[in-house]
Scaffold this motif. Structure first.
Motif, PDB file in Angstrom:
ATOM      1  N   VAL A 114      39.026  35.707  28.183  1.00 50.60           N
ATOM      2  CA  VAL A 114      39.852  34.504  28.340  1.00 50.60           C
ATOM      3  C   VAL A 114      39.045  33.397  29.002  1.00 50.60           C
ATOM      4  O   VAL A 114      39.090  32.243  28.579  1.00 50.60           O
ATOM      5  CB  VAL A 114      41.126  34.827  29.155  1.00 50.60           C
ATOM      6  CG1 VAL A 114      41.877  33.559  29.525  1.00 50.60           C
ATOM      7  CG2 VAL A 114      42.022  35.784  28.379  1.00 50.60           C
ATOM      8  N   ASP A 115      38.275  33.738  30.021  1.00 50.10           N
ATOM      9  CA  ASP A 115      37.439  32.760  30.711  1.00 50.10           C
ATOM     10  C   ASP A 115      36.390  32.190  29.759  1.00 50.10           C
ATOM     11  O   ASP A 115      36.111  30.993  29.764  1.00 50.10           O
ATOM     12  CB  ASP A 115      36.780  33.416  31.927  1.00 50.10           C
ATOM     13  CG  ASP A 115      36.099  32.402  32.827  1.00 50.10           C
ATOM     14  OD1 ASP A 115      36.627  31.280  32.978  1.00 50.10           O
ATOM     15  OD2 ASP A 115      35.033  32.740  33.375  1.00 50.10           O
ATOM     16  N   LEU A 116      35.817  33.036  28.933  1.00 47.70           N
ATOM     17  CA  LEU A 116      34.837  32.601  27.953  1.00 47.70           C
ATOM     18  C   LEU A 116      35.480  31.654  26.940  1.00 47.70           C
ATOM     19  O   LEU A 116      34.906  30.626  26.588  1.00 47.70           O
ATOM     20  CB  LEU A 116      34.218  33.815  27.253  1.00 47.70           C
ATOM     21  CG  LEU A 116      33.052  33.564  26.319  1.00 47.70           C
ATOM     22  CD1 LEU A 116      31.912  32.855  27.037  1.00 47.70           C
ATOM     23  CD2 LEU A 116      32.562  34.888  25.744  1.00 47.70           C
ATOM     24  N   TRP A 117      36.692  31.966  26.502  1.00 50.76           N
ATOM     25  CA  TRP A 117      37.413  31.097  25.568  1.00 50.76           C
ATOM     26  C   TRP A 117      37.644  29.727  26.193  1.00 50.76           C
ATOM     27  O   TRP A 117      37.394  28.702  25.562  1.00 50.76           O
ATOM     28  CB  TRP A 117      38.751  31.736  25.181  1.00 50.76           C
ATOM     29  CG  TRP A 117      39.498  30.944  24.161  1.00 50.76           C
ATOM     30  CD1 TRP A 117      39.421  31.062  22.812  1.00 50.76           C
ATOM     31  CD2 TRP A 117      40.433  29.884  24.421  1.00 50.76           C
ATOM     32  NE1 TRP A 117      40.244  30.132  22.212  1.00 50.76           N
ATOM     33  CE2 TRP A 117      40.874  29.400  23.177  1.00 50.76           C
ATOM     34  CE3 TRP A 117      40.924  29.291  25.575  1.00 50.76           C
ATOM     35  CZ2 TRP A 117      41.794  28.358  23.058  1.00 50.76           C
ATOM     36  CZ3 TRP A 117      41.831  28.256  25.458  1.00 50.76           C
ATOM     37  CH2 TRP A 117      42.259  27.798  24.214  1.00 50.76           C
ATOM     38  N   ASP A 118      38.126  29.711  27.437  1.00 49.85           N
ATOM     39  CA  ASP A 118      38.344  28.433  28.136  1.00 49.85           C
ATOM     40  C   ASP A 118      37.059  27.629  28.228  1.00 49.85           C
ATOM     41  O   ASP A 118      37.047  26.417  28.009  1.00 49.85           O
ATOM     42  CB  ASP A 118      38.886  28.679  29.548  1.00 49.85           C
ATOM     43  CG  ASP A 118      40.330  29.127  29.579  1.00 49.85           C
ATOM     44  OD1 ASP A 118      41.042  28.936  28.562  1.00 49.85           O
ATOM     45  OD2 ASP A 118      40.744  29.681  30.606  1.00 49.85           O
ATOM     46  N   SER A 119      35.973  28.297  28.557  1.00 45.59           N
ATOM     47  CA  SER A 119      34.680  27.631  28.693  1.00 45.59           C
ATOM     48  C   SER A 119      34.207  27.068  27.360  1.00 45.59           C
ATOM     49  O   SER A 119      33.717  25.934  27.300  1.00 45.59           O
ATOM     50  CB  SER A 119      33.660  28.649  29.191  1.00 45.59           C
ATOM     51  OG  SER A 119      33.021  28.198  30.323  1.00 45.59           O
TER      52      SER A 119
END
Length: 149
Positions: A114-119
């Motif tokens: 999820v953090d990677l997607w946001d980034s």
């Protein structure tokens, strides 16, 4: 130069490889990182996205391949630059220490996705906004080329 190297290496003999490896791993929690690096199809998807994005932005401003024969190399170069911006940003944003990798399992791994997607979304938007903010400069350059100035 040999004297400088001798002073820097300190006293005694060089360490055995096993001893040196142990000393490096003793510092692993602060010195060893794993970096997210997107490869393969993901890189190609980014480049293709930015090519289409740049083409659409330039078309909004009346610029097309038929009018400017050197436009294709310009678009491809800028698409790769925007892709590199995203890929480097992801790598800088997602560096994990050895201890983090060792303890990551289950839900933390899902949070990473999820953090990677946001980034990714944030960096792609930033790259697009950067291109749009400078698109007027391209129009001026193309006008100068057309006028022979």
């Amino acid at each position: 130069m040999a004297a400088v190297w001798h002073e820097q290496k300190g006293e005694g003999e060089p360490l055995a490889a096993a001893t040196l490896a142990s000393q490096i791993l003793a510092r692993a929690d602060r010195d060893v990182t794993f970096v997210v690096h997107l490869i393969g199809e993901s890189q190609n998807l980014l480049v293709r996205h930015f090519i289409l994005f740049i083409e659409a932005e330039l078309a909004k401003r009346g610029t097309s391949y038929g009018i400017h024969p050197l436009l294709r190399p310009f678009i491809e170069t800028h698409a790769r630059e925007l892709s590199d911006f995203v890929l480097q940003g992801i790598g800088l944003r997602h560096q994990f220490g050895l201890q983090t990798i060792e303890t990551m399992a289950g839900d933390p791994a899902r949070l990473l996705r999820v953090d990677l997607w946001d980034s990714l979304q944030s960096h792609i938007n930033d790259a697009q906004e950067h291109f749009v903010s400078g698109a007027g400069g391209l129009q001026r350059i193309l006008a100068q080329i057309e006028s022979g100035a």
